[in-house]
Design an enzyme around this catalytic site. Sequence first.
Site, short mmCIF file in Angstrom:
data_model
loop_
_atom_site.label_atom_id
_atom_site.label_comp_id
_atom_site.label_asym_id
_atom_site.label_seq_id
_atom_site.Cartn_x
_atom_site.Cartn_y
_atom_site.Cartn_z
N CYS A 110 -8.93 23.48 -47.69
CA CYS A 110 -8.69 23.04 -49.06
C CYS A 110 -8.13 24.24 -49.82
CB CYS A 110 -9.98 22.56 -49.69
SG CYS A 110 -9.72 21.97 -51.36
N CYS A 260 -2.44 20.86 -55.46
CA CYS A 260 -2.90 20.70 -54.06
C CYS A 260 -2.33 21.80 -53.15
CB CYS A 260 -2.55 19.32 -53.51
SG CYS A 260 -3.44 18.96 -51.97
O1 PYC Z 1 -5.88 22.06 -52.78
O2 PYC Z 1 -5.72 21.68 -50.63
C1 PYC Z 1 -6.08 21.37 -51.75
C2 PYC Z 1 -6.84 20.11 -51.91
C3 PYC Z 1 -7.11 19.18 -50.95
C4 PYC Z 1 -7.84 18.17 -51.58
C5 PYC Z 1 -7.99 18.51 -52.89
N1 PYC Z 1 -7.37 19.70 -53.08
#
Ligand code: PYC
Length: 333
Positions: A110, A260
């Site tokens: 993550c 993300c």
């Molecule tokens: O930042 O990789 C990330 C992530 C995955 C799910 C929520 N954030």
Amino acid sequence: RMSNTSFSHQDCRPAMTPAQHSLQKIVVLDSHTAGEPTRCVLSGGPDLGAGPLAKRLERLRTEHDHLRRAILCEPRGSDVIVGAWILPPDTPDCAAAVIFFNNAGYLGMCGHGTIGVAVTLAHLGRITPGAHRIQTPVGIVRVQLDSPNTATIENIPAYRHIANARVHVPQFGEIIGDVAWGGNWFFLIKDHPFDLRLENVDQLTDFTWAVRNALTSAEITGANRAEIDHIELFSDPLDPANHSRNFVLCPGKAYDRSPCGTGTSAKMACLIADGKLAPGETWRQEGILGTVFEGRVRMEGKQVIPSITGSAFVTAESTLLYDPTDPFRDGIG
Ligand code: PYC
């Protein structure tokens, strides 16, 4: 009129009943990275042993999964929070090991969470600005703490698995996207009719959830038949200083408030494969809140190694109480 609750003289808090003394206490530290929350579990959990991280993850999954839900789901948490169980590393030179989890299960990696972990470890005085390594179930991630609130993480290798996969999505027709790995499996869609704005999240969630179900029905998967559990939509950025805007649906149907980290890694792997990004070039990925992750890749042979820079802020230091007599002790949902 006084209630019959007794109070200790020292601090005026109600004195503990014998039952309260037996409550399990789990110490957590909350933060957000670019708007996406991370709850680091610091102590009070079960003993997972001292073996390899993969074995400890298996023990957490098979013997203590109720605590994952207790820590993250309502009434103590919400669908949006990503958990980060901080454990002693089992490889040398790592500042910590971490197991990421959410309302639906466990995450290999993550990106926003790793930035949150780095800032949390700094808040606790466990690391100082400089280079560190953090162990995750999918490999070791290098972390550069740039300041108390900003970190650059170097992710595990990312790659595109399928270019231009086609899937029929009921009510939406044929949708084309790339399948790519960035520490989690993503389906990345450029062509769609939606405006990626916060006021449209219900619509965006309905669409991406339908895509996810259609991929499962069509048996379109990542490598080794792995389920594609993150769906990512792209558009032009609202801020011209950035390269792209995204919306990411996470496995438990919550959308990522941040751009993300693993999704940005998957995106950069696709851009490299298409010759649209060069190693060392900066990719500014804007998320649905308008917050930005700055990404770059370096090549190790043919492997694409992404790095992501973002900022996190600590929001709470708390002790969660787990009462064995509480009907909702293991969370709702
Ligand atoms: O930042 O990789 C990330 C992530 C995955 C799910 C929520 N954030």
